[in-house]
Design an enzyme around this catalytic site. Structure first.
Site, mmCIF file in Angstrom:
data_model
loop_
_atom_site.group_PDB
_atom_site.id
_atom_site.type_symbol
_atom_site.label_atom_id
_atom_site.label_comp_id
_atom_site.label_asym_id
_atom_site.label_seq_id
_atom_site.Cartn_x
_atom_site.Cartn_y
_atom_site.Cartn_z
ATOM 1 N N LEU A 221 1.057 1.439 -3.637
ATOM 2 C CA LEU A 221 1.322 0.273 -4.467
ATOM 3 C C LEU A 221 2.294 -0.614 -3.706
ATOM 4 O O LEU A 221 3.143 -0.122 -2.961
ATOM 5 C CB LEU A 221 1.944 0.676 -5.810
ATOM 6 N N ASP A 222 2.179 -1.935 -3.888
ATOM 7 C CA ASP A 222 3.136 -2.839 -3.270
ATOM 8 C C ASP A 222 4.551 -2.501 -3.707
ATOM 9 O O ASP A 222 4.765 -1.957 -4.790
ATOM 10 C CB ASP A 222 2.831 -4.290 -3.671
ATOM 11 N N ARG A 223 5.512 -2.851 -2.871
ATOM 12 C CA ARG A 223 6.918 -2.578 -3.182
ATOM 13 C C ARG A 223 7.282 -3.097 -4.575
ATOM 14 O O ARG A 223 7.964 -2.428 -5.356
ATOM 15 C CB ARG A 223 7.826 -3.251 -2.134
#
Length: 303
Positions: free
Chosen positions: A132-134
């Site tokens: 998942l993106d940061r």
């Protein structure tokens, strides 16, 4: 019952109880009622070797010989949604990298999960299945064994893993549902934009969305993705004129809740060992439930 050739335990139970449904047989396994040579076995794919004897304990006896496991204490640095011998599912917090980049960041969700597993077993390890993106919070799954990682990754690759997201966006869509179909290009600075599909480096991105709630400031959308491209939800919604709240990189006006309002709500796939369909969910940290408690407009709530 004694078997003269190797057979999976679930198939042995099916032979033992030919009229029973598979779900009933699996409940026998999870309930600790299946014994192979006198030892309780829970795994459906456990190989019953030739000459072994399978017996079935009644429910009362199973409750004594195989009591339910004692719940583990919560881990202070990760939020565990589910754990068994094969997988670990966690609720990732916003602002934390999923895994280290080439900069070798010391604190990531992956490093925290590894620390947790090795505190239980020094040989423990977490294999990365997806990311998942940061800035995105929500459900992430890790495999404890390499073969399970490959099985799970195959489901992501062939798009059979079902992923649900929620996003709080600025404004309100003109319709209640739709599909965003774009071709995305990522540059060397990891910036993502929509380009013509004839671009040889462009990757297809498909996102389905529906409106769940709205007010005069923001709207809550549920989204499912067919492809897993970097920033595909954020770029697609921004191109609709509905930037995700807090996503100033893609046109949002400020950051009223102190984070980008994108959350991986649910993940549904086949368990790598039992092959049963499983679904994991993480509560949405923004939107109607928060609004009901705070009586504040959607985009003014704080996590």
């Amino acid at each position: 019952m004694k078997f003269e050739q190797d057979i999976e335990l679930i198939e042995a139970l099916a032979a033992y109880f030919p009229q029973s449904k598979r779900n009933t047989l699996r409940k026998m396994l999870t309930g600790g009622r299946a014994l192979v040579d006198g030892k309780v076995v829970h795994k459906a794919k456990h190989i019953v070797e030739s000459g072994s004897v399978v017996t079935i304990a009644d429910k009362e006896e199973a409750a004594i010989t195989s009591p339910p496991p004692v719940p583990k204490k919560p881990h202070p640095r990760i939020k565990i949604l589910f754990e068994d011998e094969d997988i670990l599912v966690v609720n990732k917090q916003a602002g934390l990298l999923s895994v280290a980049t080439d900069k070798m960041e010391p604190d990531t969700l992956h490093s925290r999960v590894v620390d947790y597993l090795q505190s239980e077993n020094e040989k423990g390890w977490a294999f990365i299945v997806h990311r998942l993106d940061r800035e995105t919070s929500g459900v992430m799954i890790f495999a404890k064994h390499k073969r399970h990682k490959e099985y799970l990754q195959a489901q992501f690759a062939d798009r059979s893993a079902h992923r649900v997201y929620h996003a709080l966006v600025e404004g309100k869509p003109d319709i209640d549902n739709g599909t965003i179909h774009e071709w995305l290009l990522e540059d060397k600075f990891l910036r993502v934009k929509a380009v013509n599909k004839r671009n040889p480096k462009a990757k297809e991105a498909i996102t389905h969305w529906s409106l769940e709630d709205t007010d005069e400031i923001a709207s809550l959308l549920m989204l499912t993705i067919q492809t897993g491209r970097r920033h595909q939800i954020r770029v697609g919604l921004a191109n609709m004129g509905l930037p995700v709240v807090g996503d100033e990189q893609h046109g949002a006006e400020g950051n009223p809740i102190g984070r980008i309002a994108l959350h991986a709500t649910a993940l549904e796939l086949l368990h790598p060992e039992s092959e049963d369909p499983v679904r994991f969910e993480a509560v949405i940290p923004f939107g109607p439930e928060r609004q009901a408690r705070s009586q504040e407009p959607l985009a003014r709530q704080e996590e």
